[in-house]
Design a protein around this motif. Structure first.
Motif, PDB file in Angstrom:
ATOM      1  N   SER A  38       0.827  -1.203   0.000  1.00  0.00           N
ATOM      2  CA  SER A  38       0.000   0.000   0.000  1.00  0.00           C
ATOM      3  C   SER A  38       0.866   1.260   0.000  1.00  0.00           C
ATOM      4  O   SER A  38       0.536   2.255  -0.657  1.00  0.00           O
ATOM      5  CB  SER A  38      -0.937   0.000   1.207  1.00  0.00           C
ATOM      6  OG  SER A  38      -0.210  -0.142   2.409  1.00  0.00           O
ATOM      7  N   THR A  39       1.990   1.225   0.723  1.00  0.00           N
ATOM      8  CA  THR A  39       2.898   2.369   0.718  1.00  0.00           C
ATOM      9  C   THR A  39       3.527   2.545  -0.663  1.00  0.00           C
ATOM     10  O   THR A  39       3.667   3.669  -1.162  1.00  0.00           O
ATOM     11  CB  THR A  39       3.995   2.194   1.776  1.00  0.00           C
ATOM     12  OG1 THR A  39       3.391   1.996   3.050  1.00  0.00           O
ATOM     13  CG2 THR A  39       4.892   3.421   1.843  1.00  0.00           C
ATOM     14  N   LEU A  40       3.889   1.431  -1.290  1.00  0.00           N
ATOM     15  CA  LEU A  40       4.425   1.488  -2.644  1.00  0.00           C
ATOM     16  C   LEU A  40       3.386   2.051  -3.605  1.00  0.00           C
ATOM     17  O   LEU A  40       3.698   2.897  -4.457  1.00  0.00           O
ATOM     18  CB  LEU A  40       4.865   0.088  -3.096  1.00  0.00           C
ATOM     19  CG  LEU A  40       5.323  -0.057  -4.551  1.00  0.00           C
ATOM     20  CD1 LEU A  40       6.516   0.846  -4.841  1.00  0.00           C
ATOM     21  CD2 LEU A  40       5.667  -1.515  -4.854  1.00  0.00           C
ATOM     22  N   ALA A  41       2.137   1.599  -3.470  1.00  0.00           N
ATOM     23  CA  ALA A  41       1.070   2.105  -4.330  1.00  0.00           C
ATOM     24  C   ALA A  41       0.850   3.596  -4.105  1.00  0.00           C
ATOM     25  O   ALA A  41       0.598   4.355  -5.060  1.00  0.00           O
ATOM     26  CB  ALA A  41      -0.221   1.328  -4.067  1.00  0.00           C
ATOM     27  N   ALA A  42       0.937   4.031  -2.842  1.00  0.00           N
ATOM     28  CA  ALA A  42       0.775   5.450  -2.536  1.00  0.00           C
ATOM     29  C   ALA A  42       1.873   6.279  -3.196  1.00  0.00           C
ATOM     30  O   ALA A  42       1.623   7.355  -3.743  1.00  0.00           O
ATOM     31  CB  ALA A  42       0.789   5.662  -1.023  1.00  0.00           C
ATOM     32  N   ALA A  43       3.108   5.763  -3.151  1.00  0.00           N
ATOM     33  CA  ALA A  43       4.217   6.485  -3.779  1.00  0.00           C
ATOM     34  C   ALA A  43       4.036   6.562  -5.291  1.00  0.00           C
ATOM     35  O   ALA A  43       4.310   7.599  -5.913  1.00  0.00           O
ATOM     36  CB  ALA A  43       5.538   5.800  -3.436  1.00  0.00           C
ATOM     37  N   MET A  44       3.585   5.470  -5.900  1.00  0.00           N
ATOM     38  CA  MET A  44       3.327   5.482  -7.338  1.00  0.00           C
ATOM     39  C   MET A  44       2.271   6.522  -7.700  1.00  0.00           C
ATOM     40  O   MET A  44       2.403   7.249  -8.696  1.00  0.00           O
ATOM     41  CB  MET A  44       2.866   4.099  -7.803  1.00  0.00           C
ATOM     42  CG  MET A  44       3.947   3.042  -7.811  1.00  0.00           C
ATOM     43  SD  MET A  44       3.285   1.442  -8.347  1.00  0.00           S
ATOM     44  CE  MET A  44       4.798   0.478  -8.492  1.00  0.00           C
ATOM     45  N   ALA A  45       1.226   6.601  -6.874  1.00  0.00           N
ATOM     46  CA  ALA A  45       0.173   7.579  -7.137  1.00  0.00           C
ATOM     47  C   ALA A  45       0.708   9.001  -7.039  1.00  0.00           C
ATOM     48  O   ALA A  45       0.340   9.872  -7.842  1.00  0.00           O
ATOM     49  CB  ALA A  45      -0.976   7.375  -6.152  1.00  0.00           C
ATOM     50  N   MET A  46       1.597   9.245  -6.073  1.00  0.00           N
ATOM     51  CA  MET A  46       2.188  10.576  -5.932  1.00  0.00           C
ATOM     52  C   MET A  46       3.040  10.930  -7.149  1.00  0.00           C
ATOM     53  O   MET A  46       2.973  12.050  -7.674  1.00  0.00           O
ATOM     54  CB  MET A  46       3.041  10.640  -4.668  1.00  0.00           C
ATOM     55  CG  MET A  46       2.257  10.681  -3.385  1.00  0.00           C
ATOM     56  SD  MET A  46       3.363  10.980  -1.984  1.00  0.00           S
ATOM     57  CE  MET A  46       2.209  10.760  -0.628  1.00  0.00           C
ATOM     58  N   LEU A  47       3.862   9.969  -7.595  1.00  0.00           N
ATOM     59  CA  LEU A  47       4.707  10.231  -8.759  1.00  0.00           C
ATOM     60  C   LEU A  47       3.859  10.445 -10.012  1.00  0.00           C
ATOM     61  O   LEU A  47       4.170  11.312 -10.835  1.00  0.00           O
ATOM     62  CB  LEU A  47       5.679   9.066  -8.970  1.00  0.00           C
ATOM     63  CG  LEU A  47       6.740   8.854  -7.885  1.00  0.00           C
ATOM     64  CD1 LEU A  47       7.701   7.734  -8.292  1.00  0.00           C
ATOM     65  CD2 LEU A  47       7.519  10.132  -7.607  1.00  0.00           C
ATOM     66  N   ASP A  48       2.795   9.663 -10.154  1.00  0.00           N
ATOM     67  CA  ASP A  48       1.907   9.836 -11.306  1.00  0.00           C
ATOM     68  C   ASP A  48       1.262  11.218 -11.289  1.00  0.00           C
ATOM     69  O   ASP A  48       1.127  11.868 -12.334  1.00  0.00           O
ATOM     70  CB  ASP A  48       0.817   8.758 -11.302  1.00  0.00           C
ATOM     71  CG  ASP A  48       1.361   7.372 -11.616  1.00  0.00           C
ATOM     72  OD1 ASP A  48       2.471   7.291 -12.187  1.00  0.00           O
ATOM     73  OD2 ASP A  48       0.689   6.380 -11.288  1.00  0.00           O
ATOM     74  N   ALA A  49       0.858  11.661 -10.094  1.00  0.00           N
ATOM     75  CA  ALA A  49       0.219  12.973  -9.974  1.00  0.00           C
ATOM     76  C   ALA A  49       1.180  14.103 -10.340  1.00  0.00           C
ATOM     77  O   ALA A  49       0.763  15.155 -10.828  1.00  0.00           O
ATOM     78  CB  ALA A  49      -0.300  13.168  -8.550  1.00  0.00           C
ATOM     79  N   GLU A  50       2.477  13.869 -10.104  1.00  0.00           N
ATOM     80  CA  GLU A  50       3.497  14.867 -10.423  1.00  0.00           C
ATOM     81  C   GLU A  50       4.109  14.658 -11.813  1.00  0.00           C
ATOM     82  O   GLU A  50       5.044  15.358 -12.189  1.00  0.00           O
ATOM     83  CB  GLU A  50       4.617  14.819  -9.376  1.00  0.00           C
ATOM     84  CG  GLU A  50       4.169  15.156  -7.960  1.00  0.00           C
ATOM     85  CD  GLU A  50       3.740  16.598  -7.810  1.00  0.00           C
ATOM     86  OE1 GLU A  50       4.270  17.447  -8.559  1.00  0.00           O
ATOM     87  OE2 GLU A  50       2.870  16.866  -6.962  1.00  0.00           O
ATOM     88  N   ASN A  51       3.566  13.676 -12.552  1.00  0.00           N
ATOM     89  CA  ASN A  51       4.104  13.339 -13.887  1.00  0.00           C
ATOM     90  C   ASN A  51       5.579  12.986 -13.841  1.00  0.00           C
ATOM     91  O   ASN A  51       6.354  13.344 -14.738  1.00  0.00           O
ATOM     92  CB  ASN A  51       3.871  14.505 -14.870  1.00  0.00           C
ATOM     93  CG  ASN A  51       2.405  14.734 -15.161  1.00  0.00           C
ATOM     94  OD1 ASN A  51       1.635  13.783 -15.325  1.00  0.00           O
ATOM     95  ND2 ASN A  51       2.001  15.993 -15.217  1.00  0.00           N
ATOM     96  N   ILE A  52       5.972  12.271 -12.783  1.00  0.00           N
ATOM     97  CA  ILE A  52       7.350  11.792 -12.641  1.00  0.00           C
ATOM     98  C   ILE A  52       7.396  10.356 -13.135  1.00  0.00           C
ATOM     99  O   ILE A  52       6.675   9.493 -12.639  1.00  0.00           O
ATOM    100  CB  ILE A  52       7.816  11.862 -11.178  1.00  0.00           C
ATOM    101  CG1 ILE A  52       7.797  13.316 -10.691  1.00  0.00           C
ATOM    102  CG2 ILE A  52       9.214  11.269 -11.029  1.00  0.00           C
ATOM    103  CD1 ILE A  52       8.115  13.475  -9.206  1.00  0.00           C
ATOM    104  N   SER A  53       8.221  10.097 -14.109  1.00  0.00           N
ATOM    105  CA  SER A  53       8.270   8.767 -14.713  1.00  0.00           C
ATOM    106  C   SER A  53       9.122   7.815 -13.888  1.00  0.00           C
ATOM    107  O   SER A  53      10.034   8.230 -13.163  1.00  0.00           O
ATOM    108  CB  SER A  53       8.828   8.857 -16.141  1.00  0.00           C
ATOM    109  OG  SER A  53      10.154   9.367 -16.125  1.00  0.00           O
ATOM    110  N   TYR A  54       8.821   6.533 -14.010  1.00  0.00           N
ATOM    111  CA  TYR A  54       9.584   5.480 -13.366  1.00  0.00           C
ATOM    112  C   TYR A  54       9.416   4.202 -14.167  1.00  0.00           C
ATOM    113  O   TYR A  54       8.505   4.097 -15.008  1.00  0.00           O
ATOM    114  CB  TYR A  54       9.124   5.263 -11.916  1.00  0.00           C
ATOM    115  CG  TYR A  54       7.641   5.032 -11.752  1.00  0.00           C
ATOM    116  CD1 TYR A  54       7.090   3.764 -11.861  1.00  0.00           C
ATOM    117  CD2 TYR A  54       6.780   6.099 -11.493  1.00  0.00           C
ATOM    118  CE1 TYR A  54       5.730   3.552 -11.715  1.00  0.00           C
ATOM    119  CE2 TYR A  54       5.414   5.893 -11.345  1.00  0.00           C
ATOM    120  CZ  TYR A  54       4.892   4.625 -11.461  1.00  0.00           C
ATOM    121  OH  TYR A  54       3.542   4.414 -11.325  1.00  0.00           O
ATOM    122  N   GLU A  55      10.281   3.238 -13.925  1.00  0.00           N
ATOM    123  CA  GLU A  55      10.240   1.988 -14.671  1.00  0.00           C
ATOM    124  C   GLU A  55       8.924   1.252 -14.407  1.00  0.00           C
ATOM    125  O   GLU A  55       8.486   1.140 -13.267  1.00  0.00           O
ATOM    126  CB  GLU A  55      11.412   1.082 -14.271  1.00  0.00           C
ATOM    127  CG  GLU A  55      12.743   1.513 -14.837  1.00  0.00           C
ATOM    128  CD  GLU A  55      13.337   2.729 -14.172  1.00  0.00           C
ATOM    129  OE1 GLU A  55      14.332   3.281 -14.672  1.00  0.00           O
ATOM    130  OE2 GLU A  55      12.776   3.159 -13.125  1.00  0.00           O
TER     131      GLU A  55
END
Length: 349
Positions: A116-133
């Protein structure tokens, strides 16, 4: 000075985003004595869908990923999980008044990963348009399994040595055999039990279907649209549980309070360092570094506690559940903006 100002500004802005807002809202409701409840079957369904979504997205990305690009971060994730447990064994498990079995169980839960913490971080990066693998979710099992196996093996072997020294015998929980000679069998049993846990099973199933199947249509029409809404429900539940678990810390030593507050930050730095190494070796993205730090900072809220209860029944569950859910998870989630800010200041996003 600008460095700390940037971090403070980032943390403040992120706390206004839905992910952290629902977490803090849940804690506030619990503090005010609200009777709001999310039924357990609904909670389990939400977790399953979130894990399947993370697994599917990782599996779809793995199909086109370069093997070397994936292997290096995976090995570093496993190494980080082992390092976190070894650090906990050298500190918390040796703290005066802390039972070694309880300390190692807590270190294992903190070394494992909160989906859930990982999912939360992904959501934050998506909201900021920060790309990741896209395959970042596939790193979860490497760190999770490595940490749990290491913690349980060390705890059992320590108990076996203590029993031998005192002239007694030791009974190994979870169906394994006791003593040093059973280490290989214990490792296999622990690995099998971990892979069969609901969280790991759902994640690995999603990865397998993403790699071997063609689930893009159901992924786009069902899992992706529901992801953020279900995540907000999960954050609300975790906020209420976190507040409720704080009372359990009264039953354990003050060492767990200190560990729960500081370990996520120290562990996050271990993951951050592993991410920087992956960045130098393979060009691992800044967003990937953030997520590796978040995985290391998090503590397992799904697979870890039941695994520890089955494998180490002698350990006091109030210690690792209370420290993890009551303090570790909120600190890990609230520290996500810190890792974003650190990566921005080092390698850029």
């Amino acid at each position: 000075m600008d460095f700390f100002t940037d971090i403070a500004t980032t943390i403040l802005s992120q706390m206004q985003k839905p992910t952290l807002a629902f977490l803090l809202g849940g804690m506030m409701l619990a503090a005010l004595g609200s009777r709001l409840e999310v039924p357990q079957p609904v909670y389990k369904f939400v977790v399953m869908v979130l894990l399947l979504k993370v697994g599917l997205s990782a599996g779809i990305a793995i199909r086109s990923a370069d093997l070397a690009t994936l292997v290096v971060p995976a090995l570093l994730a496993a190494a980080a999980g082992v390092a976190i447990v070894l650090l906990g064994g050298a500190t918390l498990a040796r703290w005066r008044g802390v039972a070694p079995m309880d300390g190692m169980a807590t270190a294992g839960v903190f070394g494992a990963v909160s989906a859930s913490t990982l999912a939360a971080a992904m959501a934050m990066l998506d909201a900021e348009n920060i790309s990741y693998e896209g395959f970042i979710g596939a790193l979860y099992p490497f760190m999770d399994v490595a940490a749990l196996v290491t913690a349980i093996l060390l705890a059992r072997l320590s108990a076996a040595r203590s029993a031998t020294t005192s002239g007694g015998t030791v009974t190994v929980g979870g169906g394994g055999s006791g003593g040093m000679s059973g280490a290989g069998g214990m490792a296999r049993d622990i690995l099998v039990d971990t892979l069969r846990s609901p969280a790991i099973s759902a994640l690995l199933l999603g990865i397998a279907i993403g790699v071997l199947g063609r689930p893009e249509s159901v992924y786009q029409s069902f899992y992706e649209p529901l992801f953020r809404g279900l995540l907000s429900i999960l954050m609300l539940v975790m906020g209420m549980e976190a507040w409720a678990r704080l009372s359990e810390l009264r039953k354990v030593a003050h060492a767990y309070v200190l560990y729960g507050l500081t370990a996520p930050l120290i562990h996050g730095l271990i993951g951050f360092g592993a991410g920087l190494i992956a960045h130098q070796l393979t060009g691992f993205s800044g967003g990937g570094v953030v997520l590796l730090a978040v995985m290391a900072a998090s503590s397992s809220d799904i697979s870890g506690p039941p695994t520890m209860r089955a494998a180490l029944p002698e350990a006091n569950s109030a210690s690792y559940v209370g420290a993890s859910t009551g303090l570790g998870t909120p600190v890990a989630i609230l520290s996500i903006p810190l890792w974003i800010a650190l990566v921005e200041r080092t390698i850029g996003l």
